[in-house]
Design an enzyme around this catalytic site. Structure first.
Site, PDB file in Angstrom:
ATOM      1  N   HIS A 220      10.302   1.435   0.976  1.00  0.00           N
ATOM      2  CA  HIS A 220      10.928   0.237   0.410  1.00  0.00           C
ATOM      3  C   HIS A 220      12.252  -0.088   1.086  1.00  0.00           C
ATOM      4  CE1 HIS A 220       8.299  -0.295  -3.170  1.00  0.00           C
ATOM      5  NE2 HIS A 220       8.130   1.003  -3.038  1.00  0.00           N
TER       6      HIS A 220
ATOM      7  N   LEU B 215      15.655   1.641   3.613  1.00  0.00           N
ATOM      8  CA  LEU B 215      16.474   2.625   4.319  1.00  0.00           C
ATOM      9  C   LEU B 215      17.843   1.989   4.471  1.00  0.00           C
ATOM     10  CD1 LEU B 215      15.609   4.499   7.651  1.00  0.00           C
ATOM     11  CD2 LEU B 215      17.857   3.547   7.205  1.00  0.00           C
TER      12      LEU B 215
ATOM     13  N   TYR C 161      12.823  -0.026  14.460  1.00  0.00           N
ATOM     14  CA  TYR C 161      11.684   0.743  13.968  1.00  0.00           C
ATOM     15  C   TYR C 161      10.703   1.078  15.086  1.00  0.00           C
ATOM     16  CZ  TYR C 161      13.326   0.154   9.200  1.00  0.00           C
ATOM     17  OH  TYR C 161      14.081   0.218   8.059  1.00  0.00           O
TER      18      TYR C 161
ATOM     19  N   LEU D 138       5.070  -1.523  -7.588  1.00  0.00           N
ATOM     20  CA  LEU D 138       4.086  -0.546  -8.069  1.00  0.00           C
ATOM     21  C   LEU D 138       4.103   0.748  -7.273  1.00  0.00           C
ATOM     22  CD1 LEU D 138       0.951  -2.791  -8.755  1.00  0.00           C
ATOM     23  CD2 LEU D 138       2.698  -2.013 -10.376  1.00  0.00           C
TER      24      LEU D 138
ATOM     25  N   SER E 285       7.293   4.824  -2.074  1.00  0.00           N
ATOM     26  CA  SER E 285       6.316   5.010  -3.147  1.00  0.00           C
ATOM     27  C   SER E 285       4.938   5.031  -2.502  1.00  0.00           C
ATOM     28  CB  SER E 285       6.405   3.900  -4.198  1.00  0.00           C
ATOM     29  OG  SER E 285       6.041   2.650  -3.633  1.00  0.00           O
TER      30      SER E 285
END
Length: 205
Positions: free
Chosen positions: A120, A122, A166, A109, A95
């Protein structure tokens, strides 16, 4: 806000030759491998994968079913699913956020005027893990973000053991995240989304 319609990163990828009938005519089949933005109709499949991936590790899911539908209704263009013969095998849901760092409010939000993409979740289906699908999907997602003119950075939060994954995907550590979920604490990481004009000129965006 809709996703560009000609992004090369979302075109189906045919990983094997189409099957043919005995008479030599091509038989219609689903694409062997396809990447596309998710829709609210995908929410159940998304949650089934997420629940198995996260509850066994942390005891909770990043997004519950109503939150999945919430984001897939508000900003489906910030999601990406990997489908094998029509079956969802991995996904990302994001988002927009409008601050430099994530806060507790970022969990629920979507800020339409934001320039930061908050990733948010994976997750990869259990039968498709250890095949590199998570890193491939994340690479495609980041390439896709470079085609979105409003995207400047990608932010995510993860537990300590996921930091090396990551980092291998190009994310850098920002430090401890102020967001907590129960007793869980997280590391916040970012990836710049660079070269917007160059990417649009040279990738068909």
């Amino acid at each position: 806000m809709s996703a560009p319609s000609t992004l090369p990163f979302l075109k189906p990828v045919h990983l094997r030759s189409p099957q043919s009938s005995p008479g030599g005519q091509r038989r219609h089949t689903l694409p062997a491998s396809e990447f596309r933005c998710l829709s609210p109709e995908d929410a159940i499949s998304v949650f089934e994968i997420e629940r198995e991936a996260f509850i066994s590790v942390s005891g909770d899911c990043p997004l519950h079913p109503d939150e999945i539908r919430h984001f897939l209704n508000l900003c489906p263009e910030l999601s990406l699913g990997w489908f094998e013969e029509g079956r969802l095998v991995a996904f990302i849901i994001g988002s927009l956020w409008d601050q430099d760092r994530l806060s507790q409010a970022a969990l629920t939000l979507h800020k339409p005027r934001g320039t930061v993409v908050h990733i948010h979740v994976l997750a990869v289906h259990r039968t498709f893990r250890q095949q590199g699908k998570g890193s491939i999907l994340l690479w495609r997602y980041l390439q896709y973000l470079r085609c979105l003119p409003f995207a400047r950075r990608a932010l995510l939060m993860c537990e300590d053991f996921l930091v090396p994954f990551y980092q291998k995907c190009g994310f850098e550590v920002l430090g401890p995240c102020e967001v907590t979920v129960g007793e869980l604490t997280f590391i916040e990481m970012q990836h710049p989304v660079r070269g917007h004009a160059f990417m649009r000129r040279n990738s068909g965006c």
